[in-house]
Design an enzyme around this catalytic site. Structure first.
Site: not given
Ligand code: UN1
Length: 495
Positions: A175, A250, A284, A381
């Site tokens: 999804k 995650e 993230c 966040e």
């Molecule tokens: C994310 O923001 O969910 O390290 C992943 C990084 C990328 C991955 C980010 N390679 O910023």
């Protein structure tokens, strides 16, 4: 004309049984509808799971190096279509084109890693405590995997899950996020073209509340892998627990960059600009907190202010754009709300804080100083281009402040003092620590994930993602020809 995409179930492109659809708009020019997608329901998920379950016995029996051949073909097609996919991604969710190419490259790297893993999938052997008995471990596929992905890495994050899930012999119900469904559909087409058999990879688009929940609760899905917010992740884990699924999460981040007096300040300014405002802060791993030692505080902010003004905000498909739009109106409203929270809590706006006067959800890079460490801007966040700056008097205070949040994904320290660097590596509560590099930019062949409310103990990336998508089977083979009793027979008995 908006392109119409469908769900992919049992090797066929089909509409939702609901007959309903949703629009996918360009966040830089929201009047433009890029594509239309099925607004699916639980019934569609049921169909997809059924197809995946039927396809599992055959797919899981194909030797891993042979499954890997198909995934290598998919990776080669990704290379051929890299530019076209990057362009679509940039239009669909607003990532600057240079970064969109990087996103596809991340999937290419992940695909080739999976290809190699077809000839590894290492497990363990160890001696038995009894003679003439072998003891070892093999990896087995789990079954149907439910993969739920966000829009901020429209190809990279699906690739982190799809390649290893398939390589390990699972079948998949995928999804994608509703803000990047066209790139996701193109990605699935690549697997189809590469020869992934019908039913092995299925895609169902729609809302998290309907399709996501149906995946998390379906009894025939045995493992769920999710990337997204901590609130949704906790919900998925709760629902999935009722059917005893394995769950890999995650989630959010509130990632700090510390700058100490010995640091190369220009390097640290480059780092924070990229970490905080790359992808418009919508990672993230984004740097959302800048922790400055008082000895360099004023000078650092002067240099940062000078440089932040030069960031080019504009259409993300232009080669020299540094910052594109936020992904949608909801994201813009959220960022605006946090500007208000910041000001209400007494933080000072050093730069930005306003929407950009043009079509689309563009927002200025924003820097708050004098931030209360327990205020919402310091703790939550935001997922936008908002950086909170703090002043500290010592290394210990920097580390304590860095750890004073509920998240723990990425972290960074700029210093040329080896003791500070080594201590920070040990003491920062995060899944990833960078020294003299920004909080973003993880490489695909290393473990990726976080502690505290960022994760639930799993690591994607590298070899560790194969822990998520396999079960260990422990094997004992007794070739002594007699009944041997572990823990009871002694070596003297054997003599
Ligand atoms: C994310 O923001 O969910 O390290 C992943 C990084 C990328 C991955 C980010 N390679 O910023």
């Amino acid at each position: 004309m908006a392109k119409e995409y469908l769900n992919y179930i049992a090797g066929k492109w089909v509409p939702s049984k609901s007959g309903r659809t949703f629009e996918n708009r360009n966040p830089s020019y929201p009047d433009e509808v890029i594509s239309v997608h099925p607004l699916s329901t639980k019934e569609d998920v049921d169909e997809a799971v059924k197809a995946a379950k039927e396809a599992f016995p055959k797919w899981s029996r194909i030797p891993a190096p042979k499954r890997a051949e198909i995934l290598r073909r998919a990776t080669e097609i990704l290379i051929e279509r890299k530019e076209e996919l990057a362009q679509l991604m940039s239009r669909e969710m607003g990532k600057p084109i240079v970064e969109a190419r990087g996103d596809v490259q991340e999937a290419i790297d992940t695909g080739f890693y999976a290809f190699g893993e077809g000839r590894r999938l290492f497990a363990f052997t160890t001696p038995s405590e009894l003679e003439n008995k072998a003891a070892y471990v093999i990896r087995r596929p789990i079954g149907v995997a439910g993969l739920i992905t966000p829009w901020n890495f429209p190809i990279a994050i699906p690739s982190w899950k799809i390649f290893p899930a398939l390589l390990a012999g699972n079948t998949v119900v995928f999804k994608p996020a509703s803000d990047s469904p066209a790139t996701a559909a193109e990605f699935v087409k690549i697997f189809e073209e590469a020869g992934v058999p019908p039913g092995v990879l299925n895609m169902v688009t729609g809302s998290g509340g309907e399709v996501g929940e149906a995946i998390a609760s379906h009894p025939d899905i045995r493992v769920v892998s999710f990337t997204g917010s901590s609130v949704v992740g906790a919900r998925i884990a709760e629902i999935a627990a009722r059917t005893y699924k394995k769950v890999s999460l995650e989630m959010g981040g509130k990632n700090p960059q510390i700058v100490m007096p010995s640091a190369n300040l220009d390097l640290a300014v480059d780092g924070v600009l990229w970490g905080a405002f790359g992808t418009t802060g919508q990672r993230c791993t984004a740097t959302s907190r800048l922790i400055l030692h008082e000895a360099i505080y004023d000078e650092f902010l002067d240099r940062l202010l000078e440089r932040v003004k030069t960031l080019k905000i504009g259409d993300p498909w232009e080669e020299d754009t540094n910052m594109g739009p936020l992904v949608n109106e909801g994201a813009l409203k959220k960022v605006q709300l946090y500007i208000k929270y910041g000001l209400d809590s007494g933080a000072k706006l050093l730069y930005g804080g306003e929407r950009v006067d043009r079509p689309g959800y563009f927002f200025q890079p924003t820097i708050f100083t004098d931030v209360d460490p327990n205020s919402r801007v310091a703790q939550e966040e935001i997922f936008g281009p908002v950086l909170a700056v703090f002043k500290v008097r010592s290394f210990d205070e920097a580390i304590d402040l860095a750890n004073n949040v509920r998240y723990g994904l990425s972290s960074s320290i700029y210093t040329n003092d080896i003791r500070e660097a080594m201590e920070a590596i040990e003491r920062l509560e995060a899944g990833i620590t960078y020294v003299n590099a920004p909080t973003i930019g993880a490489e695909t062949h290393l473990p990726f994930g976080g502690v505290k409310q960022t994760g639930n103990g799993h690591r994607e990336g590298g070899w560790t993602v194969y822990e998520i998508f396999t079960e260990l089977k422990t094997v004992y083979i007794d070739y002594s020809g007699r009944l041997q009793k572990a823990q009871i027979d002694t070596w003297e008995d054997l003599e």
